[in-house]
Write an enzyme that holds these catalytic residues in place. Structure first.
Site, short mmCIF file in Angstrom:
data_model
loop_
_atom_site.label_atom_id
_atom_site.label_comp_id
_atom_site.label_asym_id
_atom_site.label_seq_id
_atom_site.Cartn_x
_atom_site.Cartn_y
_atom_site.Cartn_z
N LYS A 28 0.85 -1.20 0.00
CA LYS A 28 0.00 0.00 0.00
C LYS A 28 0.88 1.25 0.00
O LYS A 28 0.61 2.22 -0.72
CB LYS A 28 -0.96 -0.03 1.21
CG LYS A 28 -2.05 -1.07 1.05
CD LYS A 28 -2.82 -1.37 2.33
CE LYS A 28 -3.76 -2.55 2.09
NZ LYS A 28 -4.45 -3.04 3.29
N ASP A 84 -11.48 1.89 3.29
CA ASP A 84 -11.66 0.44 3.16
C ASP A 84 -13.12 0.09 2.84
O ASP A 84 -13.40 -1.02 2.40
CB ASP A 84 -11.30 -0.24 4.49
CG ASP A 84 -10.00 -1.00 4.44
OD1 ASP A 84 -9.62 -1.46 3.35
OD2 ASP A 84 -9.36 -1.12 5.50
N GLN A 109 -5.35 -1.96 9.37
CA GLN A 109 -5.08 -3.26 8.75
C GLN A 109 -5.64 -4.39 9.62
O GLN A 109 -5.43 -4.44 10.82
CB GLN A 109 -3.55 -3.43 8.56
CG GLN A 109 -3.14 -4.67 7.80
CD GLN A 109 -3.60 -4.70 6.35
OE1 GLN A 109 -3.74 -3.67 5.70
NE2 GLN A 109 -3.86 -5.88 5.84
N1 GUN Z 1 -6.76 -7.50 5.63
C1 GUN Z 1 -6.95 -8.26 4.51
N2 GUN Z 1 -7.52 -7.54 3.54
C2 GUN Z 1 -7.72 -6.30 4.04
C3 GUN Z 1 -8.27 -5.11 3.49
O1 GUN Z 1 -8.73 -5.03 2.36
N3 GUN Z 1 -8.26 -4.04 4.34
C4 GUN Z 1 -7.80 -4.09 5.61
N4 GUN Z 1 -7.86 -3.00 6.36
N5 GUN Z 1 -7.29 -5.19 6.13
C5 GUN Z 1 -7.24 -6.28 5.35
#
Ligand code: GUN
Length: 281
Positions: free
Chosen positions: A52, A119, A96
């Site tokens: 990211k 998200d 996350q």
């Molecule tokens: N963990 C696995 N996929 C994701 C996601 O798309 N967003 C977040 N915040 N955590 C994750």
């Protein structure tokens, strides 16, 4: 021979479009910042967060990562989220997942300002998505829709079968496919005769979390296969939920792992960061 749906190429094209939009904002003096909160030392999360950060850097968005120790309490994390909510220099907030077991995930997601929820996990945004209002869409399902459209796959009127019912992928995927007028079936671990159901699919989306689970006997000739899995095979090598070697000869189109859905998820996060700036002007 199936057409290979190249998530890296599609995502590179989108990122270049976004990069131009970010440059226009910069000319107007608008800087865009994504805050990423990571709690603990989950190795997979560390890789996702790094991806990211790299994607943000590429298009010219500032990423601010807050790496908190495993022992962080729920109250401390709520305070961090609250500070980011109040911080006018932060456009998007992402916590996350998964969080350590002692922290109530839904309480944290509810605390994120829904206007910065890049998200798309806040209940307000989930609700808006379900009723078809314009809002932040969860990145993996939104990335899959974008990928299908940019690959010229027709969705309307076609049978779509989703394997998996998680809040992050399966459930929102069903809603977004419905919005595109597909006929949608969600299957899961308690589904009887899974193969009979999956063989009806014109578009099959696998989000199971089991390495190479889907073999050619689950698949209709010519179907479009979307593999959301990020698994390890018997040799520790990254693979998907779909047994590519078995399914590819029978499929009409298929996403590889790596290089399929994964890059699209990160790219849709960037799309949401720009959406946040647009919506909160
Ligand atoms: N963990 C696995 N996929 C994701 C996601 O798309 N967003 C977040 N915040 N955590 C994750």
């Amino acid at each position: 021979m199936a057409k290979i749906i190249d998530g890296r190429a599609i995502s590179a094209a989108i990122k270049d479009e976004l990069k131009e939009q970010v440059a226009v904002y910069k000319q107007q003096g608008v800087e865009i910042t994504l805050a990423v909160v990571k709690v603990g030392n989950d190795p997979a999360s560390a890789v996702y967060v790094r991806n990211k950060e790299k994607a943000c850097e590429y298009i010219g968005i500032t990423s601010r990562t807050l790496a908190l120790p495993e022992e962080t309490t729920e109250e401390e994390l709520l305070q961090v989220v609250n500070d980011l909510n109040q911080d006018n220099t932060v456009n998007g907030i992402l916590v996350q997942l998964p969080l350590p077991k002692h922290i109530d995930e839904s309480r944290i997601l509810l605390a994120i300002d829904s206007k910065k929820d890049v998200d798309g996990f806040h209940p307000v945004n989930v609700g808006k998505m379900v009723i078809g209002e314009d809002t932040f869409l969860p990145c993996t399902p939104a990335g899959i829709i974008e990928m299908l459209k940019r690959s010229g796959v027709d969705i309307a009127g076609r049978e779509c079968v989703i394997i998996g019912r998680s809040n992050i992928v399966g459930k929102p995927m069903a809603m977004l496919m419905l919005k595109e007028n597909a006929t949608v079936t969600i299957t899961h671990s308690r589904t009887k005769d899974l193969k009979e159901v999956t063989k009806r699919a014109d578009i099959l989306i696998a989000a199971i979390g089991k390495a190479k689970y889907i073999t050619d006997d689950y698949v209709k000739e010519g179907a479009v296969i979307i593999d959301v899995g990020m698994d390890r095979d018997e040799n520790g090598k990254l693979c998907g939920d779909v047994d590519f070697a078995s399914v590819e000869p029978k499929a009409g189109a298929i996403t590889p792992v790596p290089g399929g859905v994964g890059p699209m998820t990160v790219t849709m996060l960037l799309v949401n960061c720009l959406k946040s700036v647009e919506q909160n002007k």
